[in-house]
Design an enzyme around this catalytic site. Structure first.
Site: not given
Length: 338
Positions: A42-44
């Site tokens: 999950l991207d930052p």
């Protein structure tokens, strides 16, 4: 401690940092050392459901990568960035703003099996190098289109003019920070109790929040880009929140603060979902002690009268193995050392 901790990942935290936070909580709580891994990046800049596998559950983490996901996301219209989200540099702008009616009309084109080109800033490999590394180095990155499935795509309900449940995550309700205009920032036309008033359908939108149920390999940033292009404008993702990953949703999730508190209070095991929770779509197969012993030795069970397919083999309440049944034979796919 063999099972799943579901984090509600905050903004700015990477998936590997989420793994580190769980490791730290286990250490601070005196639980001992266990293998820890995440079930899907999950991207930052995204928030929401991040499954963290602990102990023997790490053997099932790969299955999470293949599972469907559900996202809520906001498209800011009029600006496209090189990363297709808030992090990137502006590469295109447009004065065109769609209406709610136009958005409603275009969504069916992006439902079902579709082809999409992944973002240049992605972890896909090109000639052995990560695409995002090549893009950051200034190289032109050309990725082939890929087939994905959008099981469901709709305008998120319960949005109100000037805000909504995700407004605080969507850059205060506005667009890209480099492109904010003076004066009040328009927000999404919403509808909490049924469809919006018909006289609102023609108003121009600065942004819209959607929910999407997607197959593995789907890039929400690409979906947002393509929806904006189909509406005759450009766009980028200003908010992205994963609300479900495989069988896990936000009702299972805990915050980082709560994670630390539960660990220090030695109650983290109360929040640990069982190993079985990651396989809710697979039927259980009850074993006798002799059968369990054979599977633990890697042997094949013969003459088992079950339908072909995967099973979660158990001795009483103890997981033994993830198995595959075919032609009345049962073979181990993944064994659990419990």
């Amino acid at each position: 401690m063999h099972g799943w901790i579901i984090l509600d990942k905050p903004l700015g935290l990477g998936s590997t940092q989420g793994v580190s936070a769980v490791k730290r909580a286990l250490r601070d709580g005196g639980y001992g050392k266990f293998k820890v891994g995440h079930g899907g990046t999950l991207d930052p800049l995204a928030t929401g459901v991040l499954p963290i596998a602990i102990g023997e559950a790490t053997k099932l983490a790969g299955r999470m990568l293949d599972s469907d996901k559900v996202y809520a996301f906001t498209i800011g219209f009029g600006v496209q960035t090189d990363t297709l989200d808030l992090e990137g540099k502006i590469v295109a702008e447009s004065d065109v703003r769609p209406t709610l009616a136009q958005v409603e009309a275009v969504l069916p084109r992006f439902t079902g099996p579709i082809e999409q080109v992944p973002p240049a800033y992605s972890a896909l490999k090109v000639d052995g190098a990560r695409a995002y590394d090549l893009a950051r180095a200034g190289e032109d990155v050309e990725l082939a289109s890929r087939g994905v499935t959008i099981h469901g795509l709709s305008i998120l309900p319960e949005l109100a003019r000037g805000g909504g449940p995700f407004a605080s995550l969507a850059n205060g309700g506005g667009g890209h920070p480099q492109a904010l205009r003076s004066g009040p920032v328009p927000s999404t036309i919403g509808f909490a109790d049924g469809p919006p008033p018909r006289d609102k359908l023609g108003e121009d939108l600065e942004q819209i929040t959607l929910t999407a149920h997607v197959s593995k390999g789907t890039y929400i940033r690409s979906l947002a880009r393509d929806i904006a292009l189909a509406l005759g404008t450009v766009g980028h993702v200003t908010m992205l929140r994963r609300t479900k990953a495989g069988p896990f949703d936000l009702t299972h999730a805990i915050s980082l603060d709560n994670l630390a508190e539960f660990a220090k209070a030695r109650t983290l095991e109360d929040k640990l979902l069982p190993l079985r929770a990651g396989l809710d779509d697979i039927p259980a197969l009850s074993l006798t002690p002799d059968q369990a012993g054979l599977l633990r030795q890697g042997r094949v069970l013969i003459g088992i009268a079950v339908n072909d397919g995967p099973y979660f083999a158990m001795l009483d309440n103890s997981p033994v193995a993830l198995v595959e049944a075919k032609d009345r034979e049962v073979r181990v796919v993944r064994g659990f050392n419990l």
